[in-house]
Design an enzyme around this catalytic site. Structure first.
Site, mmCIF file in Angstrom:
data_model
loop_
_atom_site.group_PDB
_atom_site.id
_atom_site.type_symbol
_atom_site.label_atom_id
_atom_site.label_comp_id
_atom_site.label_asym_id
_atom_site.label_seq_id
_atom_site.Cartn_x
_atom_site.Cartn_y
_atom_site.Cartn_z
ATOM 1 C CD GLU A 111 29.956 46.816 39.846
ATOM 2 O OE1 GLU A 111 29.046 46.182 40.197
ATOM 3 O OE2 GLU A 111 30.972 46.944 40.893
ATOM 4 C CE1 TYR A 164 26.307 47.860 39.823
ATOM 5 C CE2 TYR A 164 25.060 47.595 37.610
ATOM 6 C CZ TYR A 164 26.318 47.336 38.628
ATOM 7 O OH TYR A 164 27.001 46.735 38.056
#
Length: 225
Positions: free
Chosen positions: A206, A118
């Site tokens: 993101e 991530y």
């Protein structure tokens, strides 16, 4: 302003962020054409709606069927799955029960996924600084990771006076367990994503998941801006 995954990837690609090749399609025939242009042997057919959880979501008229992100291994299956998704309502945990109609797809080349990570960037309201958030727990909602395993999240604030530096990217890369040439690839990736964040005046960038391929490449498998 909400933008689709394919639009976010196109913007990021313009800054040198590594993303898989792909193309948008509005009909099954266009999806098939994109797949032929990309070449095989694996493609990913992705519903494009303004909501997360597309892969785990289900279509309103077929709740026991497949989700809104599908991996296929033939041109025929690209067109078949595109027909099952286009103009159908996809329900995810972010859309609520009403769901959202899928009006376009993104057909992307498949990737040899070795690890899922991530990577995110946002403005930390407490410090006013661009902050990089990274975790080894890719493919999961970062809020869930923060709640269950906060020790698996690293945050790196960037001083606006100096901007992003090499040691910032190395700290993130090492926290993600990267080594060898992956560290350099991650540094280039993070630098490019940071530049996109700043230049485009983003509220968030993101990458979830950020993947490491079997060959050691770093790619943005999904992107949100």
């Amino acid at each position: 302003m909400n933008i689709h995954e394919y639009q976010a990837k196109e913007l990021l690609r313009g800054y040198g962020v590594a993303v898989p090749r792909g193309g948008v399609a509005y009909t099954p025939e266009e999806a098939e054409s994109v797949a032929r242009e990309l070449g095989g042997p694996v493609w990913v057919v992705k519903s494009q709606i303004h909501a997360g959880g597309r892969g785990a979501g289900r279509f309103q008229d077929n709740p026991s069927g497949k989700g809104g992100v599908r991996v296929v291994t033939s041109i025929e299956d690209v067109a078949k799955n595109a027909a099952e998704m286009l103009n159908h309502v996809l329900v995810t945990k972010q859309t609520g029960p009403a769901g959202r109609e899928v009006k376009r797809l993104y057909v992307e080349e498949g990737a040899d996924i070795k690890r899922e990570l991530y990577l995110g960037m946002l403005i930390d309201r407490a410090t006013g600084r661009v902050t990089i958030i990274a975790s080894t727990e890719g493919g999961m909602e970062i809020e869930e990771v923060a709640h269950n395993t906060p020790e698996k999240i690293v945050k790196v604030g960037i001083d606006p006076a100096t901007g992003i530096q090499g040691y910032h990217t190395r700290k993130v890369a090492f926290a993600l367990g990267l080594d060898g040439k992956q560290v350099g690839a991650a540094a280039k990736f993070i630098m490019a994503a940071y530049q996109a964040f700043v230049d485009l005046d983003c509220a968030i960038v993101e990458i979830n998941p950020l993947i490491v391929t079997g060959a050691g490449d770093i790619l943005a498998l999904d992107a949100k801006m």
